[in-house]
Design an enzyme around this catalytic site. Sequence first.
Site, PDB file in Angstrom:
ATOM      1  CE  LYS A 144      -3.361  -7.109 -39.092  1.00  0.00           C
ATOM      2  NZ  LYS A 144      -3.098  -7.992 -37.934  1.00  0.00           N
TER       3      LYS A 144
ATOM      4  CB  CYS B  52      -2.270 -17.072 -32.510  1.00  0.00           C
ATOM      5  SG  CYS B  52      -3.242 -16.467 -31.117  1.00  0.00           S
TER       6      CYS B  52
ATOM      7  CB  CYS C 243      11.554 -14.338 -34.396  1.00  0.00           C
ATOM      8  SG  CYS C 243      11.183 -12.673 -33.794  1.00  0.00           S
TER       9      CYS C 243
ATOM     10  CB  SER D 253      -2.379 -16.149 -41.869  1.00  0.00           C
ATOM     11  OG  SER D 253      -1.633 -15.062 -41.338  1.00  0.00           O
ATOM     12  CG  ASN D 254      -3.745 -11.005 -40.306  1.00  0.00           C
ATOM     13  OD1 ASN D 254      -3.287 -10.011 -40.851  1.00  0.00           O
ATOM     14  ND2 ASN D 254      -3.002 -11.763 -39.513  1.00  0.00           N
ATOM     15  CG  LEU D 255      -8.143 -12.353 -44.538  1.00  0.00           C
ATOM     16  CD1 LEU D 255      -8.390 -12.541 -46.026  1.00  0.00           C
ATOM     17  CD2 LEU D 255      -8.515 -10.945 -44.102  1.00  0.00           C
ATOM     18  CD  GLN D 256      -8.608 -18.442 -37.718  1.00  0.00           C
ATOM     19  OE1 GLN D 256      -7.769 -17.563 -37.564  1.00  0.00           O
ATOM     20  NE2 GLN D 256      -8.980 -19.261 -36.743  1.00  0.00           N
TER      21      GLN D 256
ATOM     22  N   GLY E 159      -7.412  -9.959 -33.976  1.00  0.00           N
ATOM     23  CA  GLY E 159      -8.479 -10.872 -33.610  1.00  0.00           C
ATOM     24  C   GLY E 159      -9.404 -10.326 -32.545  1.00  0.00           C
TER      25      GLY E 159
END
Length: 405
Positions: free
Chosen positions: A113, A219, A363, A96-99, A68
């Site tokens: 990445k 997050c 986790c 879920s990263n793309l937001q 982010g």
Amino acid sequence: MTSVRTPAAPGAVRAPGPRRLGPLVEPGPPLTGAQAARYARQLALPEVGTDGQRRLLAARVLVVGAGGLGSPTLLYLAAAGVGTLGIVDDDVVDVSNLQRQVLHTTADVGRRKVDSAADAVRALNPDVTVVMHDVRLEPSNVLSVLAGYDLVVDGSDNFATRYLVGDACAELGLPCVWGAVLGGHGQVSTFWAAPPGGSGVEYRDVFETPPPPGSVSSCSTAGVLGAVCAAVGSMLSLEVVRLVCGGPSLLGRLLVHDAWGATWREVPVAGTPGGRPLGRDLVAAVEACGVPSGAAAGADVIDVDALADLLADGTCDVVDVRSTEEFAAYGVPGTRSVPLEAFEDASAFDGPDAVRSPLVVLCELDARALRAAILAREAGLADVRAVAGGVVAWHATGRAISHVA
């Protein structure tokens, strides 16, 4: 992008106005015609000009994290003409990263990445030299990875990396431009143990010791607004330009952003008189954050393929040590929820639902699972295994995610 924390009280009276520093990088070769055309709008700025642009083109900047905060930072530094950009990240792109992680696109889901980020940087400015570090920073490699860069931008998402990078930058004498975001809040500052003229400030001067593992939201549980990453990432990029070219800096100042309140406020911070001693134990810095090696945890570290086999076999007690809210949102099918707090207060080892050996813990990534493994070993469980990469690694392989609620 974990944790916005309250800094320690400043140890000195705030100096009047921002602290000005001289240029960090010497100017490189004269600009070519193509470079003059590309950077024309920056050349018109007296704060940059021709010499400043030559400094940017000669600069070597390492960005820790292509998520982010790393996304807007890398894009703006590439656009500004930073000559060499190093990218550190060992993760893969998740949907879920793309937001918020605007370096990556839907087509990049499942890719490393560093590969996706390098492609985006080169597409924006093919003159930038990209150095990919597809590694997780550890005590054994952090000094060699950081060495050779002029400065470091820390956009990491966990405390172990932050303390490790902070200590490594102090050892190497590098300035560290740091940022963090959570929810609708962000923080930005520059840490430099021994800047020209003295009076340095380190990450540990502001956040002296790490919080207990799992005690600060991430997050994934607290959420984060993508535009907050953009706001903080822009500030990180601006600070890099100011340091490279010379000018006012954030050294001795921490900016705190409240997106919902539409405010930026400044908190003065000060270093330890005389500075902190060097020759630091980097292993201890990481272990203090609850992230020892698998051997130190007394646990075998397994990957998600081995986890899938154990779940199919059904002979192990497989528990997810994230919070109950995280587990309810998504998790690995076939696991059960035993939050890390139950390991900390020992309630996980009592009663009809007590964890049993052989035990497998996981986790979101690694930190809380390794902490739970330590506690399980200390409680007397003989066979304890932690899952490397956790739920993130499981999902990255394309395996199904369960949704309890």
